[in-house]
Design a protein around this motif. Structure first.
Motif, PDB file in Angstrom:
ATOM      1  N   MET A 120       0.839  -1.204   0.000  1.00 56.02           N
ATOM      2  CA  MET A 120       0.000   0.000   0.000  1.00 56.02           C
ATOM      3  C   MET A 120       0.866   1.243   0.000  1.00 56.02           C
ATOM      4  N   LYS A 121       0.670   2.041  -1.005  1.00 51.87           N
ATOM      5  CA  LYS A 121       1.475   3.246  -1.104  1.00 51.87           C
ATOM      6  C   LYS A 121       0.654   4.403  -1.654  1.00 51.87           C
ATOM      7  N   LEU A 122       0.908   5.564  -1.101  1.00 53.29           N
ATOM      8  CA  LEU A 122       0.248   6.770  -1.560  1.00 53.29           C
ATOM      9  C   LEU A 122       1.208   7.498  -2.494  1.00 53.29           C
ATOM     10  N   GLY A 123       0.726   7.918  -3.671  1.00 53.29           N
ATOM     11  CA  GLY A 123       1.601   8.562  -4.640  1.00 53.29           C
ATOM     12  C   GLY A 123       2.181   9.875  -4.121  1.00 53.29           C
ATOM     13  N   ASP A 124       3.337  10.237  -4.682  1.00 52.55           N
ATOM     14  CA  ASP A 124       3.963  11.497  -4.294  1.00 52.55           C
ATOM     15  C   ASP A 124       3.099  12.689  -4.688  1.00 52.55           C
ATOM     16  N   GLY A 125       2.273  12.474  -5.696  1.00 52.94           N
ATOM     17  CA  GLY A 125       1.413  13.555  -6.152  1.00 52.94           C
ATOM     18  C   GLY A 125       0.522  14.088  -5.047  1.00 52.94           C
ATOM     19  N   VAL A 126       0.124  13.221  -4.148  1.00 54.28           N
ATOM     20  CA  VAL A 126      -0.738  13.633  -3.040  1.00 54.28           C
ATOM     21  C   VAL A 126      -0.020  14.656  -2.166  1.00 54.28           C
ATOM     22  N   GLU A 127       1.231  14.355  -1.867  1.00 48.48           N
ATOM     23  CA  GLU A 127       1.989  15.266  -1.007  1.00 48.48           C
ATOM     24  C   GLU A 127       2.154  16.629  -1.677  1.00 48.48           C
ATOM     25  N   GLN A 128       2.506  16.603  -2.965  1.00 48.29           N
ATOM     26  CA  GLN A 128       2.649  17.866  -3.692  1.00 48.29           C
ATOM     27  C   GLN A 128       1.342  18.639  -3.707  1.00 48.29           C
ATOM     28  N   ALA A 129       0.265  17.922  -3.872  1.00 46.45           N
ATOM     29  CA  ALA A 129      -1.048  18.563  -3.923  1.00 46.45           C
ATOM     30  C   ALA A 129      -1.377  19.232  -2.593  1.00 46.45           C
ATOM     31  N   ILE A 130      -1.138  18.529  -1.507  1.00 44.09           N
ATOM     32  CA  ILE A 130      -1.430  19.088  -0.187  1.00 44.09           C
ATOM     33  C   ILE A 130      -0.595  20.345   0.059  1.00 44.09           C
ATOM     34  N   HIS A 131       0.678  20.265  -0.263  1.00 45.11           N
ATOM     35  CA  HIS A 131       1.551  21.421  -0.061  1.00 45.11           C
ATOM     36  C   HIS A 131       1.153  22.579  -0.968  1.00 45.11           C
ATOM     37  N   SER A 132       0.731  22.247  -2.169  1.00 44.94           N
ATOM     38  CA  SER A 132       0.288  23.304  -3.077  1.00 44.94           C
ATOM     39  C   SER A 132      -0.911  24.040  -2.498  1.00 44.94           C
ATOM     40  N   VAL A 133      -1.865  23.284  -1.993  1.00 50.45           N
ATOM     41  CA  VAL A 133      -3.055  23.901  -1.414  1.00 50.45           C
ATOM     42  C   VAL A 133      -2.677  24.752  -0.202  1.00 50.45           C
ATOM     43  N   THR A 134      -1.794  24.218   0.610  1.00 53.85           N
ATOM     44  CA  THR A 134      -1.376  24.967   1.797  1.00 53.85           C
ATOM     45  C   THR A 134      -0.712  26.278   1.396  1.00 53.85           C
ATOM     46  N   MET A 135       0.088  26.228   0.347  1.00 52.06           N
ATOM     47  CA  MET A 135       0.750  27.445  -0.123  1.00 52.06           C
ATOM     48  C   MET A 135      -0.277  28.442  -0.654  1.00 52.06           C
ATOM     49  N   LEU A 136      -1.221  27.929  -1.403  1.00 56.24           N
ATOM     50  CA  LEU A 136      -2.242  28.807  -1.966  1.00 56.24           C
ATOM     51  C   LEU A 136      -3.072  29.467  -0.857  1.00 56.24           C
ATOM     52  N   SER A 137      -3.182  28.779   0.240  1.00 58.10           N
ATOM     53  CA  SER A 137      -3.973  29.340   1.342  1.00 58.10           C
ATOM     54  C   SER A 137      -3.259  30.502   2.024  1.00 58.10           C
ATOM     55  N   CYS A 138      -1.985  30.698   1.691  1.00 59.05           N
ATOM     56  CA  CYS A 138      -1.211  31.800   2.278  1.00 59.05           C
ATOM     57  C   CYS A 138      -1.276  33.066   1.443  1.00 59.05           C
ATOM     58  N   LEU A 139      -1.931  32.980   0.290  1.00 54.24           N
ATOM     59  CA  LEU A 139      -1.976  34.132  -0.610  1.00 54.24           C
ATOM     60  C   LEU A 139      -2.868  35.245  -0.059  1.00 54.24           C
ATOM     61  N   GLN A 140      -2.573  36.477  -0.501  1.00 58.14           N
ATOM     62  CA  GLN A 140      -3.472  37.588  -0.216  1.00 58.14           C
ATOM     63  C   GLN A 140      -4.780  37.307  -0.959  1.00 58.14           C
ATOM     64  N   PRO A 141      -5.892  37.744  -0.402  1.00 51.94           N
ATOM     65  CA  PRO A 141      -7.181  37.525  -1.076  1.00 51.94           C
ATOM     66  C   PRO A 141      -7.164  38.117  -2.489  1.00 51.94           C
ATOM     67  N   GLY A 142      -7.600  37.348  -3.461  1.00 52.61           N
ATOM     68  CA  GLY A 142      -7.635  37.811  -4.831  1.00 52.61           C
ATOM     69  C   GLY A 142      -6.386  37.504  -5.622  1.00 52.61           C
ATOM     70  N   SER A 143      -5.303  37.164  -4.930  1.00 52.96           N
ATOM     71  CA  SER A 143      -4.065  36.837  -5.626  1.00 52.96           C
ATOM     72  C   SER A 143      -4.076  35.396  -6.110  1.00 52.96           C
ATOM     73  N   THR A 144      -3.165  35.091  -7.022  1.00 52.38           N
ATOM     74  CA  THR A 144      -3.030  33.719  -7.504  1.00 52.38           C
ATOM     75  C   THR A 144      -1.556  33.322  -7.558  1.00 52.38           C
ATOM     76  N   LEU A 145      -1.351  32.027  -7.718  1.00 53.00           N
ATOM     77  CA  LEU A 145      -0.008  31.484  -7.909  1.00 53.00           C
ATOM     78  C   LEU A 145      -0.081  30.641  -9.172  1.00 53.00           C
ATOM     79  N   SER A 146       0.857  30.843 -10.099  1.00 55.26           N
ATOM     80  CA  SER A 146       0.801  30.102 -11.350  1.00 55.26           C
ATOM     81  C   SER A 146       1.241  28.656 -11.148  1.00 55.26           C
ATOM     82  N   ALA A 147       0.752  27.800 -12.041  1.00 58.04           N
ATOM     83  CA  ALA A 147       1.121  26.386 -11.981  1.00 58.04           C
ATOM     84  C   ALA A 147       2.628  26.241 -12.145  1.00 58.04           C
ATOM     85  N   ALA A 148       3.221  27.108 -12.968  1.00 62.28           N
ATOM     86  CA  ALA A 148       4.656  27.033 -13.204  1.00 62.28           C
ATOM     87  C   ALA A 148       5.442  27.307 -11.924  1.00 62.28           C
ATOM     88  N   ALA A 149       5.002  28.318 -11.160  1.00 63.54           N
ATOM     89  CA  ALA A 149       5.694  28.650  -9.916  1.00 63.54           C
ATOM     90  C   ALA A 149       5.596  27.497  -8.923  1.00 63.54           C
TER      91      ALA A 149
END
Lengths: 167, 167
Positions: free
Chosen positions: A1-30
């Motif tokens: 049983m293994k969870l893909g690395d994609g899950v971890e990246q996804a969680i961290h991505s969401v956490t990072m996005l939650s730190c943005l100023q309201p109305g701001s965005t972060l590009s997929a490239a960044a």
DNA sequence: TAATCGTAGATAAAAAATATCCACGATTAG
DNA sequence: CTAATCGTGGATATTTTTTATCTACGATTA
């Protein structure tokens, strides 16, 4: 049983996005550069979460991703299910119906083993559902030693984009 | 997240072995034929469980496998861990330490996300630990409609072997 | 209108699971 | 004794899944 690395990246991505100023965005490239993977690959997960209603994709030259709802409303389970899919880890192959069987039960009744495995997975999911992004953020803020906060702001300053015009 | 088919075969194998007369064994070949896989393949899991102290391998012309301890003492978790290995499904890659980081915390403190994922897995395992082979057997007996019991006995009659001389 | 962004599908590379075979040593029925 | 049966262990092939990337496309907006 293994969870893909994609899950971890996804969680961290969401956490990072939650730190943005309201109305701001972060590009997929960044976000992809931060995780050290190709944009195309991270996109797969970002799009999955976008489709699941967790993230919002803002098009245009200053577009990017941002949360689609409040951090209090996004749980780890939401992310895991969006990225890994809704199928349970255990898939019953109805082995109990094979050949002369010392422990077979009625085919109409559910497989006892399957029920037990699924119940365990329900417990797993219930635990993940209890953890919200807001909760993780609180926990991180409590632990933050301040020395990394400076780097934090640098990252946001470089990559954060106003998308006020998109509204 | 996916659990290998080997786990299911292993659980069913143990359940079948728990139906044997005391002192009897079932050969790896018989179990493999039942599951429709090669003996060599099932052997990998049987040996893993033997190494974990769940099963006992009896050598010799009338040898085979049997339970190494009472069905009450064998849980689904024992089997899953023996076959899939003890590693948790979620492996933290310490993404939080990457680059300028909006939510990084002290490296000495455990990763919040990792803690949450591991806690969920603990809940999963706790649930599996609660289910014993004896419990599954009870459940199956309660559901059994009798018509399959006949086939059951046929299978045992064909494949069960006395290994009383091995003691 | 041209740059930037996300979308979608095809595709390739890497890793893991699945499955098999063979040579070996141990045990025991005959 | 000895030959058959069984498990052990390692090497290996096959298949599937995961991971990862690329390219062409459509939408949006400075």
């Amino acid at each position: 049983m293994k969870l893909g690395d994609g899950v971890e990246q996804a969680i961290h991505s969401v956490t990072m996005l939650s730190c943005l100023q309201p109305g701001s965005t972060l590009s997929a490239a960044a976000l992809a550069e931060f995780h050290g993977v190709s944009t195309s690959y991270l996109l797969k997960h970002l799009q999955a979460m976008s489709g699941a209603g967790l993230l919002e994709a803002v098009p245009g030259p200053k577009g990017g991703y941002r949360l689609a709802k409040a951090p209090e409303k996004i749980t780890l389970l939401d992310i895991v299910l969006a990225v890994e899919g809704p199928e349970p880890a255990f898939r019953c192959n109805e082995i109990r119906l094979r050949g002369p069987n010392p422990y077979a039960c009625k085919p109409t009744a559910p497989c006892t083993i399957n029920v037990a495995m699924l119940k365990a997975e329900q417990a797993y999911r219930a635990e993940l559902r209890r953890v919200t992004i807001a909760g993780i953020l609180d926990d991180l803020n409590a632990k933050d030693d301040g020395s990394i906060s400076a780097r934090t702001k640098a990252f946001l300053a470089i990559n954060e984009r106003k998308s006020s015009a998109s509204a």
